[in-house]
Each structure stands twice: as structure tokens, then as C-alpha cells.
Scaffold this active site. Sequence first.
Site, short mmCIF file in Angstrom:
data_model
loop_
_atom_site.label_atom_id
_atom_site.label_comp_id
_atom_site.label_asym_id
_atom_site.label_seq_id
_atom_site.Cartn_x
_atom_site.Cartn_y
_atom_site.Cartn_z
N ARG A 228 12.61 -64.63 56.94
CA ARG A 228 12.25 -64.94 55.55
C ARG A 228 13.04 -64.04 54.61
O ARG A 228 13.19 -62.84 54.84
CB ARG A 228 10.75 -64.72 55.32
CG ARG A 228 9.88 -65.90 55.74
CD ARG A 228 10.11 -67.10 54.83
NE ARG A 228 9.34 -68.28 55.20
CZ ARG A 228 9.79 -69.26 55.97
NH1 ARG A 228 10.99 -69.17 56.51
NH2 ARG A 228 9.05 -70.31 56.22
N HIS B 58 19.69 -71.65 55.33
CA HIS B 58 18.38 -71.79 55.97
C HIS B 58 18.41 -72.88 57.05
O HIS B 58 17.69 -73.87 57.00
CB HIS B 58 17.31 -72.12 54.92
CG HIS B 58 15.93 -71.70 55.33
ND1 HIS B 58 14.99 -71.26 54.44
CD2 HIS B 58 15.31 -71.65 56.56
CE1 HIS B 58 13.87 -70.95 55.08
NE2 HIS B 58 14.05 -71.19 56.37
N GLU C 116 16.01 -69.44 47.07
CA GLU C 116 16.84 -70.44 47.74
C GLU C 116 16.92 -71.72 46.91
O GLU C 116 15.86 -72.29 46.60
CB GLU C 116 16.26 -70.75 49.13
CG GLU C 116 16.30 -69.53 50.04
CD GLU C 116 15.79 -69.82 51.46
OE1 GLU C 116 15.25 -70.93 51.70
OE2 GLU C 116 15.91 -68.93 52.33
#
Length: 497
Positions: A235, A282, A264
Site C-alpha cells: 500500500r 498498481h 493513485e
Amino acid sequence: MALQINKVLISDAVDASCREILEGAGVAVDYKPGLSKEDLLQCIKEYDGLIVRSATKVTAEVIAAGSRLKMIGRAGTGVDNIDLEAATKHGIIVMNTPGGNTISAAEYTCTLMCSLARNVPQGYATMKAGRWDRKKFMGVELCGKTLAIVGLGRIGREVAGRMQAFGMRTIGYDPIVSAEEAAQFKVEYLELKDIWPIADFVTVHTPLIPATRGLMNDKVFSECKKGIRVINVARGGIIDEGALLRALESGQCGGAGLDVFTEEPPKEWALVDHPNVVATPHLGASTVEAQLKVAQEIAQSFVDARAGKPLFGIVNVPELSNALNPDSSPWVALTSRLAQLLQAISTNNIKSIKLCLTGPNMKGRSRFLTSAALVGCLDNANLVNARSLGRAAGVEVTVCLCEGAEGVSLSCVGGVSVCGTVLGGAPVLTGLNDVTFNLVSLSGTLVITKATTLVDLIPKLSQINSVTQSGDVIVANVSAAPKTTPPGCLATVTLNC
């Protein structure tokens, strides 16, 4: 504890198998990925369940608007896009799928580590640009290096096994894993302060919580071996991005493999643009296999919740998993109903309850039975929000464990006490104050009277299922509460927990 989940919203892109499993179990499903915040707030009130990935932000405002919500499922691991505190206060179960993307995330961590060690992306970029910069990208071997794994859960353990095959020494830390347990998968357990000075590579596999936010910061980087390389596929925010950039620019950090970011997509690209950073958008769980697994697992969790089966992956109230076990459910019902009875008999508002548990199996049940006691004496409480509502109402439950046959007793200020046990899977009353009963069923509506003969009592009641007398106390189980209060009545209570 079966949940009435009849209609579910899927608001993020999830594999089609999720919808198929739910609909196959008779659940109505709306698939609406990409909803705006306003649209989500408008429609969420129609649903009993919500399934998301990471795009949907399940804020306190969304939860408050979801008046029918009973369960929120995250098709993945991290739940930092869900307000857990708000969900808990509203009595909503929050689930994730901790095992679905384990292999994909572990493999990707190892991929970034190898890429970082050998400058694979940088070399690829120069080749695509038409250059042959063979001498520019000198790498390092992983064999013989020390890998620190912070977070020794499923993913951390899978990473350890793979990188041990590369010849790396694996050390690690996890506050809920013992040194003996870590040794079983060949990880040398060390405290964080002892890890930083000796690690060549660090990979983090923790949730993003207050205790882990900024876990690697300026101070930590200053304690690390010069040239430390770090990987984050967990994370964004666990590694302080500003501190990391400063460490890269000073040479204290030799490189970073980053798949996740605090924001993000990032608004500031200085970290991504650094030549010693391998950055990806990601992708840790972005495999066909992982997305299929998490979609199927979260859908099955909703189906199991409807059927009252044990749930695995409850995030906000972990002990609830044990409470839903078939062996535990009758004890939850017993404790809740005894608390209802205690509340009905007591002449004062209960602020303090003593919960005594007897029997060898009760120690592991103490936490969820504490919640069950609160459910019985608080309005609008369930096993999810009972503790939160109890704190708000100033109701305290203290627990004591005793030897003897399995049973539960509750008492409060004023000398009122009730006790019971489970017989044949059903809760029964065995005592009230100083009076012992021969197994009175704790179900339906009970009328409890004192100093009244059965002959005097029976005409006052209708649809009597059973009557039990012990000493000067009579307990009658009736189908309907009496319209007038019987003489000597201590309490009339409909047990609905």
C-alpha cells in the site's frame, strides 16, 4: 447468524464470476462500475450489500446513506478505501479476500526485486530508444544478500520461499508472528531496529494503518545500510515518499521498486521519474488468476452470510468469524437472551454486567460473548457494533472464567443474576437469582412471576407452551404476551436475539 442480503451492488470492475455466483444463489445484482460519488450516494440505499475493489471510496457518508447495508466486500486484500470505523458503528460487516491474490502479489514482488537488482526496465528503455548502453547498467546479484520482509503474512511468506531459492538470507518482523513461527518458513525473526542496519533489500507486506503509515521514514533510512533497496507492492504510504526521494537523491537508498503510491495516479512524478526507481501502476494483483479468485471468494462470502455459515476474511470484527461457527452460535444466542432477561428483570438501567463463563472451551469465546451480552441489553445492537454502542452508552462488561460444566451467567448491580447453558444446540435457563430451574427453554415470550401459584397464574395467560415452577418463582413460556400484568410479575420478555 444469517444475513438478509437480497440485493447487491458491484461498483468496481470485478470478474463476471462474482455476479454469476451471487445470482445463482438467488441474489439480485446490479453491476455499475465507475459510479460517481453523487450517484453512489443516491443509489446505495437500495442495497443490502456492496462489493468493491479499490476505485470506490466507501466513506462514512456512503455508509450512512446505505441504510440497508449489512455487508461490504472488498474483492482483494487492502481495505483502506473503506471507512471501517463507520461501518462498525452502523453494524456492517466488512470482508476482504486475503488469500485470493497472494501468489500474484508475491510473484510480482519478486519480479520487481529482480528488475531492480539488474536494471531490467532501464535497459529495456534504452534498447527501445535505439541505444546499446551495455556498460551503463551494472547490477547486483541477489544470491548472498539479506532480504528483510516486514509483514510475515501470506504474501510475505510466499516471497520468503521464492527468494530463499535465489540464495538470499531472509529476515523479518511481524508484531503478531512469533520467532518460532517465522523459523518454520526459514525467516530469522528480528525487531525492526535490528533489521534496518543489516538489510540489503526491504519489502513491506503490511496493511496501511496508523501504525504502519510512514513506517520507513527519514529516521529509518538514516539507520539503513547505505545503498538499501526497497520494494512496495502493498500500500502506498507505508514508505514515506518524500523520505524515499531524499534517500535516493543522497545515495542512502540505492533503488526502489514501487507498485503502489500514496495517491493513485500520482500528481507529483519526481519519485517515479528518478532513474533508480522501477515504477508500475498498481499491478500486483493484476493477473487473470487473482482476479478470478478474489471475485469468486467475495461472492461466496456473501452467499455464506445469507446461509448463516462461518465467514473467513472479516476485517472490522475478526472475532465474529468464530462467533458464526456452528459450535459457537448457540452460545451467542444464550448470552444475548440471558442479557435480555437480565435487563427485563432489573429495575435500573444496566451500566455494568459481570459475565461469568464456565467450562474448558469458554476462554476462546469470551470476546464475542462479551459482544453478545451487549446485544441483549442495547437497542439496535448486533455483534458488529455492540462494543461501539456499549462504549457510547457507558455499559461495561467484565468477564471471569471459571472451571466447571459449560455455562454462562450474568449479573448486575442490585443482586439480579441469570444463568444458563446450551442443551441439544438450544439455549436454556438454569437459574434466576438464587433459584435453580430444570432447563427452561430460552425462546419465545417468557412471563416470570413470583409468589403466585400455578392455579392463580394460568387463567391470566393464553396459549401457554410450558410452565416451570422452582421455589416461589414461576416461568411460563407463552405464544403471546398477556394483555394484563399477572400478579407478582417480575418480567415479561420476548426473546428475539
